[in-house]
Design a protein around this motif. Structure first.
Motif, PDB file in Angstrom:
ATOM      1  N   MET A   1      44.532  30.086  38.299  1.00  0.00           N
ATOM      2  CA  MET A   1      46.186  30.265  37.867  1.00  0.00           C
ATOM      3  C   MET A   1      46.438  31.481  38.616  1.00  0.00           C
ATOM      4  SD  MET A   1      46.555  27.840  35.633  1.00  0.00           S
ATOM      5  CE  MET A   1      47.836  28.589  34.352  1.00  0.00           C
ATOM      6  N   GLU A   2      45.531  32.446  38.853  1.00  0.00           N
ATOM      7  CA  GLU A   2      45.717  33.749  39.429  1.00  0.00           C
ATOM      8  C   GLU A   2      44.506  34.624  39.629  1.00  0.00           C
ATOM      9  OE1 GLU A   2      48.354  37.971  37.970  1.00  0.00           O
ATOM     10  OE2 GLU A   2      47.377  36.818  36.493  1.00  0.00           O
ATOM     11  N   ILE A   3      44.607  35.294  41.051  1.00  0.00           N
ATOM     12  CA  ILE A   3      43.576  36.229  41.527  1.00  0.00           C
ATOM     13  C   ILE A   3      44.160  37.518  41.468  1.00  0.00           C
ATOM     14  CG2 ILE A   3      42.050  36.593  43.082  1.00  0.00           C
ATOM     15  CD1 ILE A   3      42.134  33.782  44.097  1.00  0.00           C
ATOM     16  N   ARG A   4      43.492  38.528  40.831  1.00  0.00           N
ATOM     17  CA  ARG A   4      44.040  39.875  40.867  1.00  0.00           C
ATOM     18  C   ARG A   4      42.692  40.863  41.608  1.00  0.00           C
ATOM     19  NH1 ARG A   4      45.753  40.435  34.587  1.00  0.00           N
ATOM     20  NH2 ARG A   4      45.514  42.486  35.170  1.00  0.00           N
TER      21      ARG A   4
ATOM     22  N   VAL B   1      40.240  37.197  37.495  1.00  0.00           N
ATOM     23  CA  VAL B   1      40.825  35.821  37.896  1.00  0.00           C
ATOM     24  C   VAL B   1      41.014  34.908  36.669  1.00  0.00           C
ATOM     25  CG1 VAL B   1      38.475  34.634  38.138  1.00  0.00           C
ATOM     26  CG2 VAL B   1      40.714  33.769  39.474  1.00  0.00           C
ATOM     27  N   ARG B   2      42.087  34.320  36.462  1.00  0.00           N
ATOM     28  CA  ARG B   2      42.799  33.542  35.618  1.00  0.00           C
ATOM     29  C   ARG B   2      42.304  31.745  36.091  1.00  0.00           C
ATOM     30  NH1 ARG B   2      47.433  32.558  33.552  1.00  0.00           N
ATOM     31  NH2 ARG B   2      48.805  33.447  35.201  1.00  0.00           N
TER      32      ARG B   2
ATOM     33  N   THR C   1      38.009  36.812  49.379  1.00  0.00           N
ATOM     34  CA  THR C   1      38.783  38.178  48.571  1.00  0.00           C
ATOM     35  C   THR C   1      37.489  39.032  48.557  1.00  0.00           C
ATOM     36  OG1 THR C   1      37.601  37.381  46.283  1.00  0.00           O
ATOM     37  CG2 THR C   1      39.953  36.611  46.942  1.00  0.00           C
TER      38      THR C   1
ATOM     39  N   GLU D   1      42.429  28.402  28.886  1.00  0.00           N
ATOM     40  CA  GLU D   1      42.293  29.326  29.868  1.00  0.00           C
ATOM     41  C   GLU D   1      41.432  30.284  29.657  1.00  0.00           C
ATOM     42  OE1 GLU D   1      45.616  32.579  31.168  1.00  0.00           O
ATOM     43  OE2 GLU D   1      46.471  30.455  31.247  1.00  0.00           O
TER      44      GLU D   1
ATOM     45  N   THR E   1      40.343  34.400  31.278  1.00  0.00           N
ATOM     46  CA  THR E   1      40.264  35.282  32.209  1.00  0.00           C
ATOM     47  C   THR E   1      38.828  36.214  32.594  1.00  0.00           C
ATOM     48  OG1 THR E   1      42.376  36.091  31.612  1.00  0.00           O
ATOM     49  CG2 THR E   1      41.169  37.569  32.693  1.00  0.00           C
TER      50      THR E   1
END
Length: 461
Positions: free
Chosen positions: A97-100, A106-107, A124, A205, A207
Motif C-alpha cells: 500500500m505504501e513504502i515510507r 511499509v503498509r 529501497t 492491513e 504496518t
C-alpha cells in the motif's frame, strides 16, 4: 437463521468470488501435517476491508463461522474449518500500500508474502527480516506471531509489526498502533492481535518495520561430533556478545537427507549454520571470533559461503529441510514439534528429545533456531500406521511437557491451533481463562476460527 438466505446475500456481495465447489473446499480443507481434512462450506476471496467488514456483519447475523487463510503453511491446523462455515482466503488482498523509507515502514495487505515484499523493497536499501522458511503470507505470520532463522538478530513478528487494521467479529474495523517509534497510549491492541490466530479479528492491513540491507553478509557451516557440543558453542558465542544474524543447527539425520537430496558431501554429523550481517570490517571481525570459539569447541570442516550464490544455496537447503525429509521417505507425512526453552537448558533439552524419539522407535531428525532456544523434531510417519502416529503424538506431548518443566513454552513459533490447545491450561493456568474472557468479549458468538487456541465456553471453571 436459514443458511440458504445467507448464501444468497453472500453471493450478492461477492459474486463469483464466493466458491462452493468440492475442489475449492477440499483445497482449503487440508493442512501441511497430520490433521484430518475438514473442508469448509465455502471459500471467499475479498478484495477490500470494506467488503470483508460487510461479509463479517453478515456472518455475525447468521451465525456462520469464519476462518482466515493466508498461504496455508501452518502446522497446527490453524486454518481448518472444524465447525464448518467459510474460509476467507486473502490471496486477492496482496498489495503493497505504501513504502515510507524515511520512517523505515511499509503498509501492506495481509495476503502479500514475505518474499514478494522483499522483492518490492530491493531498490529501497531496506528489507523485512522475519524469515520462517516457508513463503508465508504476512497476515498469517502476524496471526501466529511467527519468527524464524533471523530472530536472533532482528526479532519476531512481535518486534516488527508497528500497527494493524483489523475487522472484528461484529464487522467493526479498528486500527491498532501507529507509525511512531513508541507509544504509551492505552492497551497494546497490536500485541493482543499478534498470535491470536484469527480468533479475535481478521487482519486486513499491516504496518511493518523495515531494516537496512546489510553492507556485507557472510555465512558458514561447520560440523561437530555431538549436538551438545554444537549448542554449547552457540552459548559461548552469545555470551561473548558476537552479533549473529542467523544461527541454526541440524542433526546428523538431516545432514544425511541434505547429502541425498542436494548432492552435497557434508560429514554426517551435527552441524551449525551461521550468518553475520554488518559492515565489511565488522563481519570479518565477528566471523574470526566465531571461528576461534568453534576451534576451541572441537568444530571441524569449517566452510565459508562467501558469494551470494553459495549463501542462497546454503539457506535454501536449510529452509527445504522439512520437504526434503518428507521426500526422503516417500509417502510419509510429518508431525513437527516446536518447543522453546531457556538457552541455559537447550543442550539438555535437545539430548533428552533425541532420547525420547529413539526410545519410541521413530524417525525424527532434529533442527532448530539455536540462538533463541527453539528447536523442532520432524517426526516422519506412515500415513496408514495409527500406532506410529500415536507414538509420535506421545513424543510431541512429552517434549512440550519437558519444555514447561524447564521454564520454557510449548510453542516457540508455530502457534497453538488445534494441535496444542489441550496443553494451554498446563502452560498458562488461570491466564488461559483470561484469554477465553477476552475472546468472549470480542466474539461472543464464537464465529471467528472456532475450536482453536482459547477455551470453549464452560471449558474453564
Amino acid at each position: 437463521m436459514d443458511r440458504a438466505e445467507f448464501w444468497n446475500e453472500a453471493e450478492a456481495l461477492l459474486g463469483a468470488r464466493i466458491l462452493r465447489t468440492k475442489a475449492e473446499c477440499d483445497l482449503h480443507g487440508r493442512s501441511e501435517t497430520w490433521f484430518a481434512p475438514t473442508p469448509p462450506e465455502a471459500v471467499v476471496y475479498p478484495e477490500s476491508t470494506g467488503e470483508l467488514a460487510a461479509l463479517t456483519k453478515m456472518c455475525a447475523r447468521f451465525g456462520v463461522p469464519m476462518v482466515g487463510w493466508g498461504a496455508g503453511t501452518s502446522l497446527e491446523g490453524h486454518a481448518l474449518a472444524v465447525e464448518g462455515g467459510i474460509v476467507v482466503d486473502f490471496a486477492r488482498m496482496n498489495r503493497v500500500m505504501e513504502i515510507r523509507p524515511e520512517d523505515r515502514l511499509v503498509r501492506v495487505q495481509p495476503g502479500l508474502t514475505r518474499e514478494a515484499l522483499n522483492t518490492e523493497l530491493r531498490t529501497t536499501g531496506l528489507f523485512f527480516p522475519v524469515d520462517p522458511g516457508a513463503n508465508a503470507s504476512l497476515g498469517g505470520m502476524a496471526a501466529t506471531r511467527a519468527s524464524g532463522t533471523t530472530t536472533v538478530r532482528y526479532g519476531s513478528m512481535r518486534d516488527n509489526v508497528a500497527a494493524l487494521e483489523v475487522v472484528l467479529a461484529d464487522g467493526r474495523v479498528i486500527r491498532t498502533g501507529s507509525g511512531a517509534a513508541k507509544s504509551a497510549s492505552g492497551y497494546d491492541l497490536t500485541a493482543l492481535m499478534l498470535g491470536s490466530e484469527g480468533t479475535l479479528g481478521l487482519i486486513t492491513e499491516l504496518t511493518l518495520r523495515l531494516h537496512a540491507q546489510p553492507e556485507a553478509v557472510s555465512s558458514a557451516v561447520c560440523a561437530f561430533d555431538t549436538l551438545e557440543a554444537a549448542v554449547e558453542t552457540v552459548q559461548h558465542v552469545m555470551q561473548l556478545g558476537v552479533p549473529m544474524a542467523r544461527i541454526e543447527f541440524v542433526d546428523a539425520e538431516i545432514v544425511r537427507v541434505f547429502n541425498k537430496m542436494n548432492g552435497t558431501a557434508m560429514p554426517e554429523k551435527p552441524h551449525l549454520m551461521i550468518e553475520f550481517h554488518g559492515s565489511e570490517a565488522g563481519v570479518a571481525e565477528d566471523s574470526a571470533r566465531f571461528g576461534e570459539v568453534v576451534a576451541e569447541m572441537g568444530g571441524a570442516d569449517f566452510q565459508w559461503a562467501t558469494t551470494t550464490e553459495e549463501r542462497n544455496r546454503l539457506w535454501k537447503m536449510r529452509h527445504a529441510a522439512y520437504s526434503s525429509c518428507l521426500a526422503a521417505r516417500p509417502g510419509c507425512m510429518g508431525l513437527v514439534t516446536d518447543v522453546c526453552v531457556p538457552m541455559s537448558r537447550l543442550a539438555e533439552a535437545v539430548a533428552r528429545g533425541r532420547a525420547m524419539i529413539d526410545a519410541a522407535g521413530l524417525t525424527g531428525p532434529i533442527l532448530g533456531h539455536v540462538g533463541d532456544g527453539n528447536f523442532h523434531a520432524i517426526l516422519l510417519l506412515d500415513r496408514k500406521d495409527a500406532d506410529e502416529l500415536a507414538r509420535a503424538k506421545s513424543v510431541a506431548h512429552d517434549l512440550a511437557h519437558m519444555a514447561l518443566e524447564m521454564g520454557g513454552t510449548i510453542t516457540g513459533e508455530h502457534g497453538i491451533g488445534m494441535g496444542k490447545r489441550y496443553m494451554m491450561a498446563e502452560e498458562h493456568g488461570p491466564a488461559w481463562a483470561v484469554m477465553g474472557a477476552i475472546k468472549a468479549a470480542l466474539d461472543p458468538q464464537g464465529i471467528l476460527n472456532p475450536g482453536k487456541l482459547v477455551p470453549a465456553p464452560g471449558e474453564w471453571p
